[in-house]
Design a protein around this motif. Structure first.
Motif, PDB file in Angstrom:
ATOM      1  N   UNK A 128       0.831  -1.204   0.000  1.00  0.00           N
ATOM      2  CA  UNK A 128       0.000   0.000   0.000  1.00  0.00           C
ATOM      3  C   UNK A 128       0.867   1.256   0.000  1.00  0.00           C
ATOM      4  N   UNK A 129       1.978   1.194   0.722  1.00  0.00           N
ATOM      5  CA  UNK A 129       2.898   2.323   0.735  1.00  0.00           C
ATOM      6  C   UNK A 129       3.487   2.544  -0.664  1.00  0.00           C
ATOM      7  N   UNK A 130       3.853   1.446  -1.325  1.00  0.00           N
ATOM      8  CA  UNK A 130       4.375   1.557  -2.691  1.00  0.00           C
ATOM      9  C   UNK A 130       3.305   2.079  -3.638  1.00  0.00           C
ATOM     10  N   UNK A 131       2.065   1.669  -3.403  1.00  0.00           N
ATOM     11  CA  UNK A 131       0.962   2.133  -4.231  1.00  0.00           C
ATOM     12  C   UNK A 131       0.767   3.633  -4.063  1.00  0.00           C
ATOM     13  N   UNK A 132       0.981   4.115  -2.857  1.00  0.00           N
ATOM     14  CA  UNK A 132       0.890   5.551  -2.586  1.00  0.00           C
ATOM     15  C   UNK A 132       1.978   6.314  -3.347  1.00  0.00           C
ATOM     16  N   UNK A 133       3.192   5.756  -3.343  1.00  0.00           N
ATOM     17  CA  UNK A 133       4.314   6.423  -4.014  1.00  0.00           C
ATOM     18  C   UNK A 133       4.265   6.279  -5.534  1.00  0.00           C
ATOM     19  N   UNK A 134       3.719   5.144  -5.996  1.00  0.00           N
ATOM     20  CA  UNK A 134       3.706   4.852  -7.437  1.00  0.00           C
ATOM     21  C   UNK A 134       2.318   4.399  -7.882  1.00  0.00           C
ATOM     22  N   UNK A 135       1.343   5.309  -7.892  1.00  0.00           N
ATOM     23  CA  UNK A 135      -0.040   4.921  -8.203  1.00  0.00           C
ATOM     24  C   UNK A 135      -0.255   4.440  -9.635  1.00  0.00           C
ATOM     25  N   UNK A 136       0.729   4.648 -10.502  1.00  0.00           N
ATOM     26  CA  UNK A 136       0.571   4.252 -11.889  1.00  0.00           C
ATOM     27  C   UNK A 136       1.049   2.827 -12.158  1.00  0.00           C
ATOM     28  N   UNK A 137       1.564   2.137 -11.138  1.00  0.00           N
ATOM     29  CA  UNK A 137       2.122   0.802 -11.334  1.00  0.00           C
ATOM     30  C   UNK A 137       1.128  -0.265 -10.872  1.00  0.00           C
ATOM     31  N   UNK A 138       0.580  -0.973 -11.854  1.00  0.00           N
ATOM     32  CA  UNK A 138      -0.405  -2.015 -11.576  1.00  0.00           C
ATOM     33  C   UNK A 138       0.201  -3.210 -10.834  1.00  0.00           C
ATOM     34  N   UNK A 139       1.521  -3.379 -10.945  1.00  0.00           N
ATOM     35  CA  UNK A 139       2.113  -4.570 -10.338  1.00  0.00           C
ATOM     36  C   UNK A 139       1.892  -4.612  -8.835  1.00  0.00           C
ATOM     37  N   UNK A 161      -0.795  -7.180  -4.278  1.00  0.00           N
ATOM     38  CA  UNK A 161      -1.697  -7.078  -3.127  1.00  0.00           C
ATOM     39  C   UNK A 161      -2.813  -8.110  -3.217  1.00  0.00           C
ATOM     40  N   UNK A 162      -3.361  -8.282  -4.415  1.00  0.00           N
ATOM     41  CA  UNK A 162      -4.440  -9.264  -4.596  1.00  0.00           C
ATOM     42  C   UNK A 162      -3.925 -10.680  -4.371  1.00  0.00           C
ATOM     43  N   UNK A 163      -2.724 -10.970  -4.869  1.00  0.00           N
ATOM     44  CA  UNK A 163      -2.123 -12.290  -4.647  1.00  0.00           C
ATOM     45  C   UNK A 163      -1.908 -12.539  -3.159  1.00  0.00           C
ATOM     46  N   UNK A 164      -1.414 -11.522  -2.455  1.00  0.00           N
ATOM     47  CA  UNK A 164      -1.190 -11.650  -1.014  1.00  0.00           C
ATOM     48  C   UNK A 164      -2.501 -11.897  -0.280  1.00  0.00           C
ATOM     49  N   UNK A 165      -3.537 -11.148  -0.630  1.00  0.00           N
ATOM     50  CA  UNK A 165      -4.824 -11.298   0.042  1.00  0.00           C
ATOM     51  C   UNK A 165      -5.429 -12.674  -0.203  1.00  0.00           C
ATOM     52  N   UNK A 166      -5.467 -13.096  -1.457  1.00  0.00           N
ATOM     53  CA  UNK A 166      -6.049 -14.402  -1.786  1.00  0.00           C
ATOM     54  C   UNK A 166      -5.225 -15.545  -1.193  1.00  0.00           C
ATOM     55  N   UNK A 167      -3.901 -15.440  -1.297  1.00  0.00           N
ATOM     56  CA  UNK A 167      -3.046 -16.471  -0.718  1.00  0.00           C
ATOM     57  C   UNK A 167      -3.171 -16.538   0.789  1.00  0.00           C
ATOM     58  N   UNK A 168      -3.350 -15.380   1.430  1.00  0.00           N
ATOM     59  CA  UNK A 168      -3.464 -15.335   2.888  1.00  0.00           C
ATOM     60  C   UNK A 168      -4.733 -16.017   3.378  1.00  0.00           C
ATOM     61  N   UNK A 169      -5.791 -15.964   2.577  1.00  0.00           N
ATOM     62  CA  UNK A 169      -7.048 -16.608   2.970  1.00  0.00           C
ATOM     63  C   UNK A 169      -6.882 -18.114   3.124  1.00  0.00           C
ATOM     64  N   UNK A 170      -5.916 -18.699   2.427  1.00  0.00           N
ATOM     65  CA  UNK A 170      -5.689 -20.138   2.555  1.00  0.00           C
ATOM     66  C   UNK A 170      -5.007 -20.488   3.874  1.00  0.00           C
ATOM     67  N   UNK A 171      -4.509 -19.466   4.571  1.00  0.00           N
ATOM     68  CA  UNK A 171      -3.909 -19.670   5.893  1.00  0.00           C
ATOM     69  C   UNK A 171      -4.891 -19.358   7.013  1.00  0.00           C
ATOM     70  N   UNK A 172      -5.619 -18.272   6.867  1.00  0.00           N
ATOM     71  CA  UNK A 172      -6.586 -17.889   7.900  1.00  0.00           C
ATOM     72  C   UNK A 172      -7.596 -16.913   7.318  1.00  0.00           C
ATOM     73  N   UNK A 173      -8.869 -17.158   7.593  1.00  0.00           N
ATOM     74  CA  UNK A 173      -9.898 -16.229   7.137  1.00  0.00           C
ATOM     75  C   UNK A 173      -9.878 -14.938   7.935  1.00  0.00           C
TER      76      UNK A 173
END
Length: 356
Positions: A271-282, A287-299
């Motif tokens: 999120x901090x990187x997104x704040x500094x570089x809002x034009x970078x989709x990566x 973030x989406x990969x982290x969120x989805x992957x994290x759900x497999x560990x704990x809801x």
């Protein structure tokens, strides 16, 4: 092969496989070519792919040994394919990584020693608390090995369950441990309390180092100082169950510990990187990969995200960048999907009955 040898072997196998999956997703989504980043995000992506693979098999009560054979074949094919297809990316990434280590060999050596020290400290002196939680996590994997089924027996008692646990059935990281233990003869306690502990601590150390470097503006002295400060404060406060340090030392292998100590710091960094570089989709994809992957560990992650977003709100107000708000809403939608599925299960709208 002894359990100690298996523990050491599979610790490194996990890291290799995570890295390979990281190389793959990094190439597909153009996320960059840094080996450490590929290892970190590869772990989340790997668990997400396993989640998609195993969920229908779990509901159809496919034997664990059968799942293990299929999954082993899938992983081998992916690893071989990536090694052949993306060997230039792998070579380039490692070349740049080695060059960076040589240029900053002192700080790299210090961080390496600190990471090894943390690993040894937790492995030898951590995870010492007893109680229901340790029984539950080891029991989940033990039942998978003993009964050759995933999540169809109560972890604490070993008695047959009548329905899947709504709070847990979407969390498949221990299903993965059950599959690995059954397939390769690893004792469940070794898999859960030793291998997972080591992997979790290593990934966390790498995430905190990346966070320290970013906040330190890549100045190595400041980055090392920030890294040491983080771990000093975390370990000093390990006695409180309300703080991350407790889960670092005593409940390292639990899903909520992974979310608290790995996912949340990494998401804050993104999120901090997104704040500094809002034009970078990566950074959005990561973030989406982290969120989805994290759900497999704990809801817990689906409840964690709104609080992380609340902490980020002042930055949104200052930045006045509509693109960031759209990205945040997109990530919020990912969390909302899991939230809806979870509550549909609680309301009985999703049939979780175990049909043998």
């Amino acid at each position: 092969m002894s359990q100690l040898s298996l523990a050491i072997l599979f610790f490194f196998i996990y890291l290799i496989v995570y890295y390979v999956f990281g190389v793959l997703i990094s190439h597909l989504l153009k996320l960059g070519n840094k080996p450490v980043h590929q290892l970190i995000y590869g772990m989340f992506f790997y668990q997400l792919v396993f989640f998609i693979f195993v969920m229908p098999l779990k509901f159809h009560i496919v034997p664990v040994d059968t799942i293990g054979r299929i999954w082993t074949g899938v992983v081998l094919v992916v690893c071989i394919a990536v090694a052949i297809w993306l060997h230039r990316d792998i070579y380039e990434g490692f070349s740049n990584w080695v060059k960076d280590i040589r240029e900053h060999w002192v700080s790299s050596l210090v961080i390496f020693i600190l990471i090894v020290g943390e690993l040894l400290f937790v492995e030898y002196y951590g995870r010492l608390l007893g109680g229901n939680n340790q029984v539950w996590f080891v029991g989940w994997v033990s039942n998978a090995v003993a009964h050759n089924e995933l999540m169809t027996y109560v972890p604490e008692t070993g008695l047959a369950a009548t329905s899947f646990n709504n709070d847990r059935y979407l969390c498949t990281f221990l299903d993965h441990s059950g599959v690995i233990s059954k397939t390769f003869g690893i004792h469940p306690m070794v898999e859960v309390r030793t291998i997972l502990t080591g992997v979790f601590i290593l990934i966390q150390c790498l995430v905190i180092w990346e966070l320290a470097k970013y906040l330190g503006k890549e100045k190595r002295d400041a980055s090392v100082a920030g890294y040491i400060m983080y771990w000093s404060i975390t370990n000093i406060m390990a006695g409180s169950q309300l703080l991350p340090g407790f889960y670092d030392i005593f409940r390292t292998y639990e899903g909520k510990a992974f979310v608290m100590d790995v996912s949340v710091p990494l998401l804050l960094l993104l999120l901090w990187k997104l704040y500094d570089e809002p034009d970078k989709w990566k950074n959005v994809w990561k973030s989406i990969i982290v969120m989805c992957g994290s759900m497999t560990y704990s809801l817990s992650m689906m409840f964690t995200y709104p609080f992380v977003l609340a902490a980020f709100t002042p930055f949104l107000i200052v930045k006045k960048e509509k693109r960031i708000l759209r990205y945040i809403l997109l990530m919020g939608a990912v969390s909302a999907v899991y939230f809806v599925v979870y509550y549909l299960g609680r309301l009985g709208k999703i049939d979780l009955t175990i049909n043998r």
